[in-house]
Design an enzyme around this catalytic site. Structure first.
Site, PDB file in Angstrom:
ATOM      1  N   PRO A  19       0.245  -2.287   9.772  1.00 49.84           N
ATOM      2  CG  PRO A  19      -0.952  -3.034   7.901  1.00 49.84           C
ATOM      3  CD  PRO A  19       0.424  -2.990   8.475  1.00 49.84           C
ATOM      4  CG  HIS A  59       8.551  -7.670   0.149  1.00 47.85           C
ATOM      5  ND1 HIS A  59       7.803  -6.750  -0.543  1.00 47.85           N
ATOM      6  CD2 HIS A  59       7.870  -8.848   0.089  1.00 47.85           C
ATOM      7  CE1 HIS A  59       6.718  -7.337  -1.025  1.00 47.85           C
ATOM      8  NE2 HIS A  59       6.728  -8.612  -0.652  1.00 47.85           N
TER       9      HIS A  59
END
Length: 255
Positions: A19, A59
């Site tokens: 983002p 992750h």
């Protein structure tokens, strides 16, 4: 006159950086060029990354090549505690944005003496960890111990490997790569990231540009696979292993 204000950011995982990608790559990385050098962005972004710790989806991404493609931002990736401190200090003092990649697999993996005082490791300089005349093995981050283990196993078979820890992924230390490759004539590149579009391809281009006529065998890449990093039980099957690296070393030696 440039304005220097040190900023420090920390992401929980590199996989959470998407983002913020637009702000980093179209603003922070371009500010010096956009203002013709009047403004700099002394921003350090710490980002734990990589597989091998049994983390959930996203992750474990190893997407450093997304950032090495864009001039204006430096990318560093230490493989040891000593280098981590020295590179972090250098990153903080750098006037341009630096993505500081921290291999999660290396956290608490081993101990090393680190000086208490201040010292900096020059960004853009790799380090040779092992001397050898037969083959060059290039790695960074959590793949450095994997490469070293493979080199030790190769030595038992009479193959002496140069092992290079890049430490900085952008800008690359082209000199240390060319010097080693021109000496050995054989190269294995180890990267945790997916094969397609990875940094190993850029390193291979450096070798072709600087050392093509020194090559005795095609360059071998040992990489992750072109799939999302799998969950838990299958994670070890995704990651490069010393056995896979050793196989690549033997392949270039037997070409």
């Amino acid at each position: 006159m440039s304005i220097y204000v040190s900023e420090f950011a920390h992401l929980q995982f590199l996989g959470f950086i998407y983002p913020a990608y637009e702000q980093i790559m179209t603003h922070a990385a371009r500010m010096r060029a956009r203002t013709r050098g009047h403004f700099t962005v002394p921003l350090v972004i710490r980002a734990p990354y990589g597989a091998g710790v049994r983390a959930p989806e996203i992750h474990s991404d190893s997407m450093e090549a997304l950032f090495t493609h864009m001039p204006g931002i430096k990318v560093v990736c230490p493989a040891s505690p000593y280098d981590a401190k020295g590179l972090l200090i250098a990153a903080i003092e750098d006037p341009d944005p630096v993505l500081f990649l921290e291999p999660m697999r290396s956290y608490r993996a081993f101990r090393e003496d680190v000086p208490e005082g201040k010292y900096a490791i020059e960004i853009g300089k790799g380090k040779k960890l092992r001397e050898g005349d037969d083959v060059t093995v290039i790695a960074w981050g959590a793949m450095v111990p994997v490469a070293m283990k493979a080199a030790e196993e190769a030595a038992k078979k009479g193959i002496d490997a140069d092992v290079i820890d890049l430490r900085t992924l952008y800008p690359l230390d082209k000199d240390i790569i060319a010097e080693s490759v021109q000496k050995t004539g054989r190269t294995v590149i180890v990267q945790e990231a997916h094969a397609t579009g990875g940094l190993a391809n850029d390193i291979l281009a450096v070798i072709n540009d600087t050392s093509f006529f020194y090559q005795k065998a095609p360059v071998e890449r040992v990489t992750g696979f072109d799939v999302p990093v799998p969950f838990f039980a299958y994670e070890d099957d995704y990651l490069p292993t010393p056995a896979r690296v050793l196989h690549a070393i033997e392949k270039v030696m037997n070409f």
